[in-house]
Scaffold this active site. Structure first.
Site, PDB file in Angstrom:
ATOM      1  CE  LYS A 176      10.899  56.718  19.812  1.00  0.00           C
ATOM      2  NZ  LYS A 176      10.269  55.512  20.398  1.00  0.00           N
ATOM      3  N   GLY A 228      16.797  56.697  28.744  1.00  0.00           N
ATOM      4  CA  GLY A 228      16.832  55.344  28.183  1.00  0.00           C
ATOM      5  C   GLY A 228      18.218  54.759  28.265  1.00  0.00           C
ATOM      6  CB  SER A 229      19.747  51.936  26.457  1.00  0.00           C
ATOM      7  OG  SER A 229      19.897  52.392  25.132  1.00  0.00           O
ATOM      8  N   GLY A 233      21.500  56.687  24.081  1.00  0.00           N
ATOM      9  CA  GLY A 233      21.844  58.034  24.541  1.00  0.00           C
ATOM     10  C   GLY A 233      23.120  58.549  23.899  1.00  0.00           C
ATOM     11  CD  GLU A 250      19.115  60.854  34.336  1.00  0.00           C
ATOM     12  OE1 GLU A 250      19.886  60.059  34.863  1.00  0.00           O
ATOM     13  OE2 GLU A 250      19.239  62.105  34.412  1.00  0.00           O
ATOM     14  CB  CYS A 284      17.866  54.557  35.376  1.00  0.00           C
ATOM     15  SG  CYS A 284      16.781  55.886  35.730  1.00  0.00           S
ATOM     16  CD  GLU A 385      21.059  50.322  33.629  1.00  0.00           C
ATOM     17  OE1 GLU A 385      21.218  50.616  32.435  1.00  0.00           O
ATOM     18  OE2 GLU A 385      20.454  51.041  34.440  1.00  0.00           O
TER      19      GLU A 385
HETATM   20  C1  UN1 Z   1      13.894  55.923  36.433  1.00  0.00           C
HETATM   21  O1  UN1 Z   1      14.240  54.857  36.916  1.00  0.00           O
HETATM   22  O2  UN1 Z   1      13.994  56.156  35.225  1.00  0.00           O
HETATM   23  O3  UN1 Z   1      13.054  57.707  42.384  1.00  0.00           O
HETATM   24  C2  UN1 Z   1      13.286  57.005  37.234  1.00  0.00           C
HETATM   25  C3  UN1 Z   1      12.761  56.850  41.598  1.00  0.00           C
HETATM   26  C4  UN1 Z   1      11.607  57.060  40.664  1.00  0.00           C
HETATM   27  C5  UN1 Z   1      12.063  57.550  39.345  1.00  0.00           C
HETATM   28  C6  UN1 Z   1      13.002  56.605  38.646  1.00  0.00           C
HETATM   29  N1  UN1 Z   1      10.655  57.952  41.258  1.00  0.00           N
HETATM   30  O4  UN1 Z   1      13.389  55.815  41.521  1.00  0.00           O
END
Ligand code: UN1
Length: 497
Positions: A176, A228-229, A233, A250, A284, A385
């Site tokens: 999804k 995601g957030s 999560g 993550e 992230c 964040e």
């Molecule tokens: C993310 O922000 O969810 O190294 C992943 C990095 C990217 C992946 C980020 N290749 O920032």
């Protein structure tokens, strides 16, 4: 690939959601450009997809792993052929510039070829037994049906971090994508179809929280992987805990870049422009805190203001665009809220701080590159964040203070340190509480064959990428073979007391 793939893909068939409900997907840079209406899937659609995945698991899990690897290699080849077409559609849907979405597809290509080679190495262990004429080994088995729920900011790379190792190991998948990147998700699934992945092995259900919840809670889904957030999560973690499912989360980050007095400041500026304002700060792994030594603070902030103010904002499929929009109105509102919070806390807006107004930004969700100075470690803009082009600058006077400030957050995904001193760099590798530390590079730049993930509130201890992700997508089976021809009792026969 001109038609919009606005359907679910279940058991090898592109289809509408059973209730016929839809949601709208628009270009965040040009809101009048509507990409399409996508299925708002419900419990029944998820149920159909999980049933298809379960059925396919029987044959897919029994196929020799290197044969699955051959299919993954074909997926890598097709992604290579379609790289530009895909990147164009991704930029149109989620806003980051074309050169960045091409990088996103490249990350998926690397992940495909890497996963393909790992299918020849899905090793367990053979070790000596305590007994004579007995053989001990461990094997890897697939888990079953995996629910994959992802964010929109890496709409191709991040889903493939999960789906490629999952299917390489013999699992089947229900995917999804984010409701902000449904088209990119569908175009990715089309690549699986065209590469010859059998029906049911990879299924796609579009939708929002209802579909996500149904997937997480479905009794026949064995493992859930989510990016995601933090808020979502946590809910997924609770549900999976209750249902005894394996889960990988993550989530957020507030990633520090420490700049010491001996750093090469031009290198730092390049790193900051990419780390803080690349993907409009919506990674992230974005560099969202600059922790800089007082001796170079003013010079660095001046240089950065100058460089960041020149970034060209606009639609990412136009050649000269350096920074795209944020993803939607909600994101814009959240960033604005944090500008207010920062000002109220006493931070100074040294650059930006408002919606962008220039040509090419009128019909999109654009926000100016923003720098907060005079930020202190306990301000909310130093700890929470924001997920936008906002950098908080904190001044420190020693390495020890820098580490203390860097660690003063609930997250621990990525981090960076700029210094010429090798001993300090090595100390930082241990001292900074984060899953990833870059030395003399910004906080972004993950490579497919290296573990990716965070400590503390960022995740729940799993890693994506690298060999480590195969641990998540496999169960360990322990096998003892006794060829002595008699009953041998562990812990008893071979101990005299
Ligand atoms: C993310 O922000 O969810 O190294 C992943 C990095 C990217 C992946 C980020 N290749 O920032």
């Amino acid at each position: 690939m001109s038609e919009v793939l606005n359907k679910n893909y279940i058991d090898g068939i592109w289809q509408e959601a059973s209730a016929g409900a839809v949601f709208k997907d628009v270009n965040p840079a040009i809101n009048s450009d509507v990409i399409g209406n996508f299925p708002e899937s419900g419990v029944e659609d998820v149920d159909d997809a999980v049933r298809a995945a379960r059925k396919a698991f029987r044959t897919w899990s029994r196929m020799p792993a290197p044969a699955r690897g051959d299919i993954l290699r074909r997926i890598g080849d097709l992604l290579t052929e379609r790289k530009s077409e895909l990147a164009f559609q991704m930029t149109r849907e989620m806003g980051k510039p074309f050169f960045e979405t091409k990088g996103d597809v490249q990350e998926a290509i690397d992940t495909a070829y890497y996963a393909a080679t790992e299918t020849r190495r899905l090793f367990g262990h053979t070790v000596p037994s305590e007994m004579p004429n007995k053989f001990n080994m461990s094997l890897r088995r697939p888990i079953g049906v995996c629910g994959i729920i992802t964010a929109w900011n890496f709409p191709v790379a991040v889903p493939t971090w999960k789906m490629f190792p999952a299917i390489a190991a013999g699992n089947t998948v229900v995917f999804k994508p984010s409701e902000d990147a449904p088209h990119s998700g569908a175009l990715l699934v089309k690549v699986f179809e065209d590469a010859g992945v059998p029906p049911g092995v990879v299924n796609l259900v579009q939708g929002s929280a209802t579909a996500g919840r149904a997937l997480v809670e479905h009794p026949d889904v064995n493992a859930v992987s989510f990016t995601g957030s933090t808020e979502t999560g946590s809910k997924i973690g609770e549900a999976c805990g209750r249902l005894h499912k394996r889960f990988s989360l993550e989530m957020g980050g507030k990633n520090p870049m420490i700049v010491l007095a001996d750093a090469d400041l031009d290198l730092v500026i390049d790193g900051l422009l990419w780390g803080a304002f690349g993907t409009t700060g919506q990674r992230c792994t974005a560099t969202s805190r600059l922790i800089v030594h007082e001796d170079v603070h003013d010079a660095l902030v001046d240089k950065l203001k100058e460089a960041a103010s020149k970034l060209k904002l606009g639609y990412g499929n136009e050649d000269d665009t350096e920074m795209g929009p944020v993803i939607n109105q909600k994101a814009l509102d959240k960033i604005e809220k944090y500008i207010g919070i920062g000002k109220d806390e006493g931070a100074t807006v040294a650059l930006g701080g408002k919606r962008a107004e220039g040509p090419g930004t009128e019909d999109g969700f654009f926000f100016e590159p923003t720098i907060f100075t005079n930020v202190t470690p306990n301000m909310r803009v130093a700890k929470e964040e924001i997920f936008g082009p906002v950098l908080s600058v904190l001044k420190i006077s020693s390495y020890e203070e820098a580490v203390k400030v860097a660690n003063n957050i609930e997250y621990g995904l990525s981090s960076a340190i700029y210094t010429q001193d090798v001993a300090t760099a090595f100390k930082a590798m241990h001292d900074i509480e984060a899953g990833i530390t870059y030395v003399n590079g910004p906080t972004i730049g993950a490579e497919a064959h290296m573990p990716f993930g965070g400590v503390k509130g960022t995740g729940n201890g799993h890693r994506e990428g690298g060999w480590e992700v195969f641990e998540f997508y496999t169960e360990t089976k322990t096998v003892y073979v006794d060829y002595s021809g008699k009953l041998q009792k562990a812990q008893i026969d071979n101990v005299d007391d």
